[in-house]
Design an enzyme around this catalytic site. Sequence first.
Site, PDB file in Angstrom:
ATOM      1  N   SER A   1      -5.864  -7.029  -5.095  1.00  0.00           N
ATOM      2  CA  SER A   1      -4.980  -7.292  -6.234  1.00  0.00           C
ATOM      3  C   SER A   1      -5.786  -7.831  -7.392  1.00  0.00           C
ATOM      4  O   SER A   1      -6.855  -8.428  -7.194  1.00  0.00           O
ATOM      5  CB  SER A   1      -3.929  -8.335  -5.845  1.00  0.00           C
ATOM      6  OG  SER A   1      -3.191  -8.732  -6.992  1.00  0.00           O
TER       7      SER A   1
ATOM      8  N   TYR B   1      -0.542 -16.386  -2.021  1.00  0.00           N
ATOM      9  CA  TYR B   1      -0.764 -14.941  -2.202  1.00  0.00           C
ATOM     10  C   TYR B   1      -2.164 -14.666  -2.729  1.00  0.00           C
ATOM     11  O   TYR B   1      -2.921 -13.865  -2.179  1.00  0.00           O
ATOM     12  CB  TYR B   1       0.300 -14.390  -3.162  1.00  0.00           C
ATOM     13  CG  TYR B   1       0.149 -12.910  -3.465  1.00  0.00           C
ATOM     14  CD1 TYR B   1       0.634 -11.954  -2.582  1.00  0.00           C
ATOM     15  CD2 TYR B   1      -0.453 -12.468  -4.644  1.00  0.00           C
ATOM     16  CE1 TYR B   1       0.508 -10.594  -2.856  1.00  0.00           C
ATOM     17  CE2 TYR B   1      -0.581 -11.117  -4.927  1.00  0.00           C
ATOM     18  CZ  TYR B   1      -0.103 -10.177  -4.030  1.00  0.00           C
ATOM     19  OH  TYR B   1      -0.231  -8.840  -4.309  1.00  0.00           O
TER      20      TYR B   1
HETATM   21  N1  LIG Z   1       3.122  -4.050  -6.690  1.00  0.00           N
HETATM   22  C1  LIG Z   1       2.102  -4.599  -7.313  1.00  0.00           C
HETATM   23  O1  LIG Z   1       2.103  -4.802  -8.506  1.00  0.00           O
HETATM   24  C2  LIG Z   1       0.900  -5.008  -6.551  1.00  0.00           C
HETATM   25  C3  LIG Z   1      -0.149  -5.606  -7.249  1.00  0.00           C
HETATM   26  C4  LIG Z   1      -1.279  -5.977  -6.574  1.00  0.00           C
HETATM   27  C5  LIG Z   1      -1.362  -5.753  -5.225  1.00  0.00           C
HETATM   28  N2  LIG Z   1      -0.342  -5.172  -4.551  1.00  0.00           N
HETATM   29  C6  LIG Z   1      -0.478  -4.989  -3.130  1.00  0.00           C
HETATM   30  O2  LIG Z   1      -0.156  -3.674  -2.769  1.00  0.00           O
HETATM   31  C7  LIG Z   1       0.325  -3.662  -1.453  1.00  0.00           C
HETATM   32  C8  LIG Z   1       1.620  -2.863  -1.412  1.00  0.00           C
HETATM   33  O3  LIG Z   1       2.576  -3.510  -2.194  1.00  0.00           O
HETATM   34  P1  LIG Z   1       3.881  -2.801  -2.764  1.00  0.00           P
HETATM   35  O4  LIG Z   1       3.996  -3.304  -4.141  1.00  0.00           O
HETATM   36  O5  LIG Z   1       3.871  -1.382  -2.521  1.00  0.00           O
HETATM   37  O6  LIG Z   1       4.989  -3.540  -1.908  1.00  0.00           O
HETATM   38  P2  LIG Z   1       6.067  -3.009  -0.865  1.00  0.00           P
HETATM   39  O7  LIG Z   1       6.828  -4.209  -0.436  1.00  0.00           O
HETATM   40  O8  LIG Z   1       6.816  -1.889  -1.442  1.00  0.00           O
HETATM   41  O9  LIG Z   1       5.187  -2.495   0.305  1.00  0.00           O
HETATM   42  C9  LIG Z   1       4.627  -3.354   1.257  1.00  0.00           C
HETATM   43  C10 LIG Z   1       4.905  -2.766   2.629  1.00  0.00           C
HETATM   44  O10 LIG Z   1       4.243  -3.578   3.602  1.00  0.00           O
HETATM   45  C11 LIG Z   1       5.091  -3.714   4.707  1.00  0.00           C
HETATM   46  N3  LIG Z   1       4.753  -4.909   5.462  1.00  0.00           N
HETATM   47  C12 LIG Z   1       5.003  -6.187   5.155  1.00  0.00           C
HETATM   48  N4  LIG Z   1       4.578  -6.995   6.135  1.00  0.00           N
HETATM   49  C13 LIG Z   1       4.037  -6.201   7.087  1.00  0.00           C
HETATM   50  C14 LIG Z   1       3.431  -6.443   8.336  1.00  0.00           C
HETATM   51  N5  LIG Z   1       3.317  -7.684   8.825  1.00  0.00           N
HETATM   52  N6  LIG Z   1       2.995  -5.392   9.032  1.00  0.00           N
HETATM   53  C15 LIG Z   1       3.132  -4.142   8.556  1.00  0.00           C
HETATM   54  N7  LIG Z   1       3.700  -3.857   7.392  1.00  0.00           N
HETATM   55  C16 LIG Z   1       4.141  -4.875   6.651  1.00  0.00           C
HETATM   56  C17 LIG Z   1       6.466  -3.769   4.119  1.00  0.00           C
HETATM   57  O11 LIG Z   1       7.432  -3.471   5.081  1.00  0.00           O
HETATM   58  C18 LIG Z   1       6.383  -2.773   2.980  1.00  0.00           C
HETATM   59  O12 LIG Z   1       6.787  -1.488   3.379  1.00  0.00           O
HETATM   60  C19 LIG Z   1       0.449  -5.102  -1.022  1.00  0.00           C
HETATM   61  O13 LIG Z   1      -0.691  -5.491  -0.268  1.00  0.00           O
HETATM   62  C20 LIG Z   1       0.464  -5.822  -2.323  1.00  0.00           C
HETATM   63  O14 LIG Z   1       0.025  -7.147  -2.221  1.00  0.00           O
HETATM   64  C21 LIG Z   1       0.796  -4.806  -5.193  1.00  0.00           C
END
Ligand SMILES: NC(=O)c1ccc[n+]([C@@H]2O[C@H](COP(=O)([O-])OP(=O)(O)OC[C@H]3O[C@@H](n4cnc5c(N)ncnc54)[C@H](O)[C@@H]3O)[C@@H](O)[C@H]2O)c1
Length: 684
Positions: free
Chosen positions: A561, A574
């Site tokens: 991130s 986080y």
């Molecule tokens: N959305 C953003 O702006 C952003 C920014 C920086 C980083 N990220 C990172 O990207 C990744 C995906 O995020 P997203 O925005 O698509 O969110 P999202 O919530 O749509 O996807 C995350 C997925 O991870 C799954 N998950 C959660 N805990 C879990 C576990 N213990 N075991 C297996 N699966 C698990 C959830 O069920 C979900 O489907 C994350 O690591 C997040 O930190 C997202």
Amino acid sequence: MTDLTTPQQLIARSNRLGSDPKNTNYAGGNTSAKGTETDPVTGRPVELLWVKGSGGDLGTLKESGLAVLRLDRMRALVDVYPGIEREDEMVAAFDYCLHGKGGAAPSIDTAMHGLVDAAHVDHLHPDSGIAVATAADGEALTSKIFGDKVVWVPWRRPGFQLGLDIAAIKERNPQAVGCILGGHGITAWGDTSEEAEQHSLWIIDTAAEYIAANSKAEPFGPALEGYAPLPADERRAKAAALAGTIRGIASKDALAAGRGMVGHFTDSDVVLDFLAAAEHPRLAALGTSCPDHFLRTKVKPLVLDLPASASVEESVARLKELHEEYRADYQGYYDRNATPDSPAIRGADPLIVLVPGVGMFSFGKDKQTARVAGEFYVNAINVMRGAEGLSTYAPIDEAEKFRIEYWALEEAKLQRMPKPKPLAGRVALVTGAAGGIGKATAKKLAGEGAVVVVADLSLEKAQAAAAEIGGADVALGVAADVSDEAAVQAAIDACVLAFGGVDLVVNNAGLSLSKSLLDTTGEDFDLQHRVMAKGSFLVSKAAAKVMIDQEMGGDIIYISSKNSVFAGPNNIAYSATKANQAHQVRLLAAELGAHGVKVNGVNPDGVVQGSGIFASGWGANRAAVYGVEEKDLGKFYAQRTILKKEVLPEHIANAVFVLCGPEMTHTTGLHVPVDAGVAAAFLR
Ligand SMILES: NC(=O)c1ccc[n+]([C@@H]2O[C@H](COP(=O)([O-])OP(=O)(O)OC[C@H]3O[C@@H](n4cnc5c(N)ncnc54)[C@H](O)[C@@H]3O)[C@@H](O)[C@H]2O)c1
Ligand SMILES: [Zn+2]
């Protein structure tokens, strides 16, 4: 029925025959019908042949899969046929017999259909018929089983001459309804479509009934001490533990030529029973016989010669020795049989690997090819059982196998194959891929040719995402909580059993709590670290074990991130765990490079659309903090960026593809920001 046109009748019959696996192997065999239509050029009747074209499966054949030829011109080919030495030239001549645009490309078996004087002809590869065809005394058995209704045709490579042979046999034997093609399969005919179908089924069923009634009790010999199947859970665990090594073995030359093999595993009773019996080493060494079979399975499999109780370590060591022997043996086969104009050797690694007590691994350029190779070896086992039950299994000799495997026409077919997609042959596993960035990434990787495992907390959601991406040959959904070591191992095991191994892991699973230091509980902190820091550590560890066993390199990609480098308020748990993930990238890049495994990361920011993280409170919270409506949060984030663009899940997915794709071969330990430009998060 009578309302159907001739080609419609042919399609209906083909679909019925092809959808029952007892009648023919997948995509094996072909069917035809002759009839009269009005020639649009002359307005007069013209006799036509509709015949299944090259490729495709009888069970799902459509009219577009038929080649349409003019019978007068087909028959005229007999007068210019230059003899068996130059029979391959006749394939090009078929193009001059086409009616209209001709439909699908005519296959090598077109001559048999066109030259046999019967309105409807079926050529099939039924296990029961091939069992008789590969029995040492197949000719005597044929007359014993069928009397004079079915005629024996000695082995001959498919082509124009085989068509002439069968046509002559039909002419000399007006009472016959078909023939057994030595080493190969059956051909049957009839005056009507119904009659041809009945004759085909009669030959197939009569052969099967005869084998059932007359087979010796143990066609594969007595049980081999120590080779009985392991209990189901033990054999799957052992299969998973061996999968990486075996995929590496099957992929050695393919990888050197650019891409690895996809695998398929089966522990069906047919395979386990064969491996549990005394004669399996002798029979496996004899190899398969039907051309369709060995084109997909190679002439013979690699058979581990250790009992079911052998440890994983012993098995791995022995498999590596046997691999060297297999390669030398295959090179010998090539050298003994190749002529100066033979195509180059196509790789000396096995496509079928048999592990007693455990099951069979089969390989191909994609999952469907790997699965079908396994199906064909099961067909071959059935053939060997039938032939040994009645007589002695006697497949065609290796010189004939070589003539088919390295046939110029076969080579031309391979050369016509479309260029594979960039990630073809690669097996990917994406965590947290039921939605958001993970699903977009899994979709992108599959779109670029990889097979993918979608892992997420909910099995239902993981399976739904997988189904959205593709069928079972493309994507598999599994439940896995990445913070649970046993669940992670189970997901990796499911991946290697479904696709043979793993090459490309995306640590994406995550969740986000936005709280101030004083509001963050110990459990909040632990949860964030369990899922992201520990979860990605566990996934990387379990996947790296397979990658190291495979010796095929690999990619591990972390979705870290912007917050792994950017410091702001209300983000202690986080962002700290994101920084942990980011340093894992560097640590593992340093450690796994020795195995050819690259480890890189992507730093997204502000991906609102599709993100579960934003939908589940974080978005509302952020919107409140910034004083905007939640629905406008994406646009708000865009305005904060240097490029003033909104970041979508697909942009993260594209970056993942670039990092693991064919261009970025010399980069490891890198993080790529995908945030539309956030100066405070620039890396230096
Ligand atoms: N959305 C953003 O702006 C952003 C920014 C920086 C980083 N990220 C990172 O990207 C990744 C995906 O995020 P997203 O925005 O698509 O969110 P999202 O919530 O749509 O996807 C995350 C997925 O991870 C799954 N998950 C959660 N805990 C879990 C576990 N213990 N075991 C297996 N699966 C698990 C959830 O069920 C979900 O489907 C994350 O690591 C997040 O930190 C997202
Ligand atoms: Zn055939």
